[in-house]
Design a protein around this motif. Sequence first.
Motif, PDB file in Angstrom:
ATOM      1  N   MET A 276       0.813  -1.214   0.000  1.00  0.00           N
ATOM      2  CA  MET A 276       0.000   0.000   0.000  1.00  0.00           C
ATOM      3  C   MET A 276       0.849   1.268   0.000  1.00  0.00           C
ATOM      4  O   MET A 276       0.635   2.161  -0.837  1.00  0.00           O
ATOM      5  CB  MET A 276      -0.967  -0.007   1.176  1.00  0.00           C
ATOM      6  CG  MET A 276      -1.814   1.274   1.272  1.00  0.00           C
ATOM      7  SD  MET A 276      -2.879   1.267   2.722  1.00  0.00           S
ATOM      8  CE  MET A 276      -3.528   2.928   2.666  1.00  0.00           C
ATOM      9  N   PRO A 277       1.838   1.418   0.903  1.00  0.00           N
ATOM     10  CA  PRO A 277       2.657   2.631   0.856  1.00  0.00           C
ATOM     11  C   PRO A 277       3.397   2.812  -0.458  1.00  0.00           C
ATOM     12  O   PRO A 277       3.586   3.941  -0.929  1.00  0.00           O
ATOM     13  CB  PRO A 277       3.642   2.458   2.012  1.00  0.00           C
ATOM     14  CG  PRO A 277       3.205   1.308   2.792  1.00  0.00           C
ATOM     15  CD  PRO A 277       2.169   0.558   2.036  1.00  0.00           C
ATOM     16  N   THR A 278       3.790   1.700  -1.085  1.00  0.00           N
ATOM     17  CA  THR A 278       4.494   1.774  -2.365  1.00  0.00           C
ATOM     18  C   THR A 278       3.586   2.332  -3.453  1.00  0.00           C
ATOM     19  O   THR A 278       3.973   3.230  -4.223  1.00  0.00           O
ATOM     20  CB  THR A 278       4.991   0.380  -2.775  1.00  0.00           C
ATOM     21  OG1 THR A 278       5.786  -0.167  -1.734  1.00  0.00           O
ATOM     22  CG2 THR A 278       5.798   0.444  -4.056  1.00  0.00           C
ATOM     23  N   LEU A 279       2.369   1.808  -3.532  1.00  0.00           N
ATOM     24  CA  LEU A 279       1.449   2.246  -4.571  1.00  0.00           C
ATOM     25  C   LEU A 279       1.013   3.696  -4.357  1.00  0.00           C
ATOM     26  O   LEU A 279       0.831   4.444  -5.323  1.00  0.00           O
ATOM     27  CB  LEU A 279       0.245   1.319  -4.623  1.00  0.00           C
ATOM     28  CG  LEU A 279       0.569  -0.138  -5.005  1.00  0.00           C
ATOM     29  CD1 LEU A 279      -0.678  -0.995  -4.967  1.00  0.00           C
ATOM     30  CD2 LEU A 279       1.228  -0.211  -6.381  1.00  0.00           C
ATOM     31  N   GLY A 292       3.600  -0.748   7.174  1.00  0.00           N
ATOM     32  CA  GLY A 292       4.466  -0.932   6.024  1.00  0.00           C
ATOM     33  C   GLY A 292       5.299   0.290   5.702  1.00  0.00           C
ATOM     34  O   GLY A 292       5.205   1.332   6.355  1.00  0.00           O
ATOM     35  N   ALA A 293       6.120   0.143   4.675  1.00  0.00           N
ATOM     36  CA  ALA A 293       6.946   1.236   4.176  1.00  0.00           C
ATOM     37  C   ALA A 293       7.156   1.035   2.680  1.00  0.00           C
ATOM     38  O   ALA A 293       7.211  -0.107   2.198  1.00  0.00           O
ATOM     39  CB  ALA A 293       8.296   1.275   4.892  1.00  0.00           C
ATOM     40  N   SER A 294       7.280   2.123   1.938  1.00  0.00           N
ATOM     41  CA  SER A 294       7.423   2.035   0.484  1.00  0.00           C
ATOM     42  C   SER A 294       8.618   1.159   0.104  1.00  0.00           C
ATOM     43  O   SER A 294       9.679   1.194   0.737  1.00  0.00           O
ATOM     44  CB  SER A 294       7.601   3.433  -0.103  1.00  0.00           C
ATOM     45  OG  SER A 294       7.893   3.340  -1.496  1.00  0.00           O
ATOM     46  N   GLN A 304      19.088  -1.597   1.625  1.00  0.00           N
ATOM     47  CA  GLN A 304      19.416  -2.980   1.308  1.00  0.00           C
ATOM     48  C   GLN A 304      19.096  -3.952   2.429  1.00  0.00           C
ATOM     49  O   GLN A 304      19.145  -5.165   2.229  1.00  0.00           O
ATOM     50  CB  GLN A 304      20.912  -3.090   0.958  1.00  0.00           C
ATOM     51  CG  GLN A 304      21.302  -2.320  -0.288  1.00  0.00           C
ATOM     52  CD  GLN A 304      22.770  -2.458  -0.622  1.00  0.00           C
ATOM     53  OE1 GLN A 304      23.584  -2.792   0.234  1.00  0.00           O
ATOM     54  NE2 GLN A 304      23.121  -2.206  -1.877  1.00  0.00           N
ATOM     55  N   ASP A 305      18.778  -3.459   3.606  1.00  0.00           N
ATOM     56  CA  ASP A 305      18.569  -4.331   4.762  1.00  0.00           C
ATOM     57  C   ASP A 305      17.251  -5.089   4.674  1.00  0.00           C
ATOM     58  O   ASP A 305      16.285  -4.621   4.072  1.00  0.00           O
ATOM     59  CB  ASP A 305      18.587  -3.512   6.056  1.00  0.00           C
ATOM     60  CG  ASP A 305      19.958  -2.905   6.333  1.00  0.00           C
ATOM     61  OD1 ASP A 305      20.946  -3.431   5.795  1.00  0.00           O
ATOM     62  OD2 ASP A 305      20.015  -1.907   7.077  1.00  0.00           O
ATOM     63  N   ASP A 306      17.231  -6.276   5.312  1.00  0.00           N
ATOM     64  CA  ASP A 306      15.983  -7.014   5.456  1.00  0.00           C
ATOM     65  C   ASP A 306      15.022  -6.234   6.342  1.00  0.00           C
ATOM     66  O   ASP A 306      15.430  -5.589   7.315  1.00  0.00           O
ATOM     67  CB  ASP A 306      16.249  -8.378   6.110  1.00  0.00           C
ATOM     68  CG  ASP A 306      17.017  -9.325   5.206  1.00  0.00           C
ATOM     69  OD1 ASP A 306      16.644  -9.427   4.027  1.00  0.00           O
ATOM     70  OD2 ASP A 306      17.971  -9.958   5.687  1.00  0.00           O
ATOM     71  N   ARG A 307      13.745  -6.313   6.015  1.00  0.00           N
ATOM     72  CA  ARG A 307      12.708  -5.716   6.846  1.00  0.00           C
ATOM     73  C   ARG A 307      12.050  -6.806   7.683  1.00  0.00           C
ATOM     74  O   ARG A 307      11.638  -7.830   7.145  1.00  0.00           O
ATOM     75  CB  ARG A 307      11.668  -5.018   5.973  1.00  0.00           C
ATOM     76  CG  ARG A 307      12.225  -3.845   5.192  1.00  0.00           C
ATOM     77  CD  ARG A 307      11.153  -3.181   4.338  1.00  0.00           C
ATOM     78  NE  ARG A 307      11.683  -1.998   3.664  1.00  0.00           N
ATOM     79  CZ  ARG A 307      10.961  -1.211   2.868  1.00  0.00           C
ATOM     80  NH1 ARG A 307       9.675  -1.490   2.655  1.00  0.00           N
ATOM     81  NH2 ARG A 307      11.513  -0.157   2.292  1.00  0.00           N
TER      82      ARG A 307
END
Length: 397
Positions: A276-279, A292-294, A304-307
């Motif tokens: 959702m944040p990406t869209l 979430g985060a984009s 580059q880190d794992d979420r």
Amino acid sequence: MNVVVYVSDALRVDHLGCFGARFLNTRTLDELAASGARFDQAISAAPWTAPSMTSLVTGLYPHHHAYLHWDAALAPTTETLFRALGAHGYDVGTFVFDTAYLFKNLPEANVLGTSETLDGVVAWLRERRDRPFLLFLHSWATHMPYTVLHSERTDWRAAKEEVISGIQADSASALEATREAYRQAVERQSEVLVASLLEELDRLGLLESTALAFLSDHGESWGERFAAKDEVQGVYHMHGATLYDEIVRVPLLLSAPGRIEPGAVVASQVRSVDLMPTLLELAGVPGRENDGASLLPLVGGGEQDDRLAVIAGTDRGALSKLAVRMPPWKLILDVESGEEEAYRIDLDPRERESRPEEAPAELRETVFRELGSAQRSELTEEEEAIVAQRLADLGYL
């Protein structure tokens, strides 16, 4: 930029060529991956449709949005992708496997009909080629029993019972027939349904102005985790009952011409709540506060880190399991018994050897902190009966 979300229900990540699958044709989806970004470690928020799909459109984990069964209700203040884009001038249209289930109490989703064919989708798109739109499509083409349309209820239930009976009998030939039907369903999803949608977008001149996300709400299993196969009583035991990676690791592809460079591959872990944040960012709409985060910083190489991913399991409308996945570990907590499982997913990717005593303490702290933040409510006996009946209607029980 227009937005299209295409969710292929119960699609395993290991059944797409762009994720390394062999012996099946998913050329259209492979080309979609090459045209944008592929996320190699995308983790679903839940192992079955109702809570997982709600997480996709809210950016919230299931234990935060509390939509844990088909007749649950979202809090009126819960923001959704539909409402956010609709408030910024987007026409919203949603097509689902069954209008009596998915988003049925979410008017801003504007559920217009079935996704079993693309006729309604195409007609809706042709009317909206000149204004921004959000098309949300949830397809059951890859959901068990794979070969029969959900609308053909009598045949669908009979086919579902045949699959379950084959698993219970521990029949190698029945299992292979089920797997072959699944492979054919995946090919149909890619080469007929997705291909037809992309062709229509191209015909309408919309491809270059459309962000398209393709993903699954969860994966699938065929009784592998059950030593006694007669314990597989319904679809719930194929997806829903466990939080292992064959169920919670999902394919995620994201294409946005001019915004995402073709051929991007993100190896680090991401979450379905990041969609959702990406869209919203791709659409130029202000972000909302959620879990979430984009994903765009990962695609662009700025991150580059794992979420850290949280996964919620449910049983008949109640929170039953909670997991934290942070490579190289996954920790699973049984909410009622307190029993823990933990796996080193880099050394034990099939999650066969549980080693909870070796799991990092911070994972345990995280899972209990998340449990403390859960929105929980007790169901009445009448509500429990309704939940059970709705699940039985879909073959989960």
